[in-house]
Design a protein around this motif. Structure first.
Motif, PDB file in Angstrom:
ATOM      1  N   THR A 187       0.815  -1.209   0.000  1.00 27.17           N
ATOM      2  CA  THR A 187       0.000   0.000   0.000  1.00 27.17           C
ATOM      3  C   THR A 187       0.850   1.261   0.000  1.00 27.17           C
ATOM      4  O   THR A 187       0.518   2.252  -0.653  1.00 27.17           O
ATOM      5  N   HIS A 188       1.980   1.246   0.715  1.00 30.17           N
ATOM      6  CA  HIS A 188       2.813   2.454   0.766  1.00 30.17           C
ATOM      7  C   HIS A 188       3.514   2.717  -0.564  1.00 30.17           C
ATOM      8  O   HIS A 188       4.091   3.792  -0.740  1.00 30.17           O
ATOM      9  N   SER A 189       3.476   1.753  -1.495  1.00 29.98           N
ATOM     10  CA  SER A 189       4.107   1.947  -2.807  1.00 29.98           C
ATOM     11  C   SER A 189       3.158   2.561  -3.831  1.00 29.98           C
ATOM     12  O   SER A 189       3.554   2.792  -4.969  1.00 29.98           O
ATOM     13  N   ILE A 190       1.916   2.820  -3.433  1.00 31.06           N
ATOM     14  CA  ILE A 190       0.906   3.326  -4.369  1.00 31.06           C
ATOM     15  C   ILE A 190       0.790   4.840  -4.223  1.00 31.06           C
ATOM     16  O   ILE A 190       0.623   5.361  -3.124  1.00 31.06           O
ATOM     17  N   LEU A 191       0.881   5.540  -5.350  1.00 31.51           N
ATOM     18  CA  LEU A 191       0.703   6.994  -5.380  1.00 31.51           C
ATOM     19  C   LEU A 191      -0.504   7.316  -6.247  1.00 31.51           C
ATOM     20  O   LEU A 191      -0.562   6.918  -7.413  1.00 31.51           O
TER      21      LEU A 191
END
Length: 440
Positions: free
Chosen positions: A366-370
């Motif tokens: 999730t933290h890799s999604i922008l």
């Protein structure tokens, strides 16, 4: 080596924007949000192939197609990239151009007195800033472009006004430097001709270079194959010899893929180079294999892409390989798409891709999604979905539910009917009390 930050100024549909990346990055957003422009911007800065284009840019690459201001002065496109995760070799090779970076401030830390403080495990570390500049040169009546090390510039070295020439006295960041960064760019159209292209920086060209390097580094040449041979003329020596050897990689291309490659060779002087390379990638005689190769569908292209990337991963060793790929899901069956995503996430140094597919999104952390948004002023903003910043209600969701909410960007996911009614009531009140410009 990875991209840490991209700053865009006056490029296509983006007037300005700053995109902070953290390793693997998935860009999601509506049409016109700037996903393709970001990939193209990275390509102009880091792709070797960009050096072979003419023109590199045209008027459509300038925001609103404006490249001359009201005072008849050129308006520049500027694309600044901060590269991080520098190896010891990188820091030695680019030692004149690296700067200290402060993660807490998302900026340079030039006021650091003790340079030994910069290192692994610290919020301070070394980065390599580079910049791509494009503008219209009236004397030449053409667009001029260049990629430069963004530190130091003439203004940094001299207390005077610095060099006012194109690039401001910066050192050129050229072909060898771009190749060293190891970025491969794949556009949304990944047909046979694209995948089998041998232009500089292409996927197959990178395999060819790495394959020859590994072959030359081995202590003993691979033994000839007992299954047969193909006599080709070596471009290097001009002598004919047995190029059909056992593969020197642990997982070669399948015979079907290799034959498909050979039967779809482009014409030209590099065909012999193609044949010799593919001959090294397979362990059997292609002349004696009777396989159906008349496949022009996207499924065949997907299979070939997976085979090529697997071969690339086997060959790369410690060499930096990064992948920027647009619309990862285009034309891929679901099972093959999942296989491809897991492959590149596990083996590629950094993957930067765009998608609107919940299947792809669910496979990324999730933290890799922008999530990208483009304002009325054409300022691009990227919102991160780091789990630690998510409301407790969203943290309870299954990954597929969260993926759907992220892709929708306007979706509320709530736990109860009461919460749903409250959101609806609040929305109606806000709509009645706001102007159209304030309410979406």
């Amino acid at each position: 080596m990875k991209v840490l930050q991209l700053q865009i100024s006056n490029f296509r549909g983006i007037s300005s924007g700053v995109i902070n990346l953290h390793g693997h990055t998935l860009l999601v957003g509506a049409h016109g949000s700037g996903r393709t422009s970001i990939c193209e911007a990275l390509g102009l800065v880091l792709s070797v192939d960009a050096l072979n284009r003419h023109p590199v840019v045209d008027e459509y690459d300038f925001h609103n197609r404006q490249y001359i201001d009201s005072n008849n002065q050129p308006i520049e496109v500027r694309l600044n990239v901060i590269l991080t995760d520098l190896s010891f070799e990188d820091r030695f090779l680019f030692k004149k151009h690296i700067r200290a970076w402060n993660d807490d401030m998302h900026g340079f830390a030039d006021d650091v007195d003790d340079r030994s403080l910069v290192g692994d495990g610290s919020h301070l570390h070394w980065v390599l800033p580079v910049v791509f500049i494009a503008r219209y040169e009236q004397n030449e009546q053409d667009f001029i472009t260049g990629t430069f090390f963004d530190y130091p510039s003439a203004l940094d070295v001299d207390s005077a006004q610095g060099d006012q020439s194109f690039g401001g006295g910066r050192t050129i960041f050229g072909r060898a430097e771009k190749r060293h960064c190891g970025f491969i760019f794949l556009g949304p159209s990944r047909n046979t001709s694209k995948l089998l292209s041998l232009h500089s920086g292409s996927l197959l060209e990178r395999i060819l270079v790495l394959g020859r390097k590994n072959f030359s580094d081995s202590s003993e040449p691979p033994p000839p194959s007992s299954s047969g041979s193909i006599n080709v003329e070596s471009p290097a020596t001009g002598h004919k010899g047995n190029a059909r050897r056992k593969s020197f990689i642990t997982r070669p291309l399948t015979a079907e893929t290799a034959r498909y490659v050979l039967e779809n060779l482009p014409s030209g002087k590099r065909s012999a180079d193609f044949i010799e390379t593919i001959a090294l990638f397979t362990g059997e005689c292609l002349d004696r294999i009777d396989l159906p190769v008349e496949k022009q569908g996207t499924g065949a292209h997907g299979l070939m892409l997976i085979e090529l990337i697997e071969s690339l991963l086997e060959l790369k060793g410690s060499t930096a390989v990064n992948l920027v790929i647009e619309e990862l899901e285009e034309g891929q069956p679901t099972h093959m798409l999942v296989q491809l995503v897991r492959l590149i996430l596990s083996g590629i140094n950094q993957v930067i891709t765009t998608t609107n597919s919940p299947i792809v999104t669910a496979l990324f952390e999730t933290h890799s999604i922008l999530a990208l948004s483009n304002s009325a002023r054409h300022e691009v903003c990227a919102s991160s979905f780091g789990r630690k910043n998510l409301p407790i209600e969203l943290r309870k969701l299954q990954h597929r539910q969260l993926t759907t909410a992220i892709l929708g960007q306007s979706v509320f996911v709530v736990d109860s009917e009461a919460a749903s009614s409250a959101f609806r009531a609040a929305s109606l009140v806000f709509q009645k009390s706001s102007t159209r410009e304030e309410y979406e």
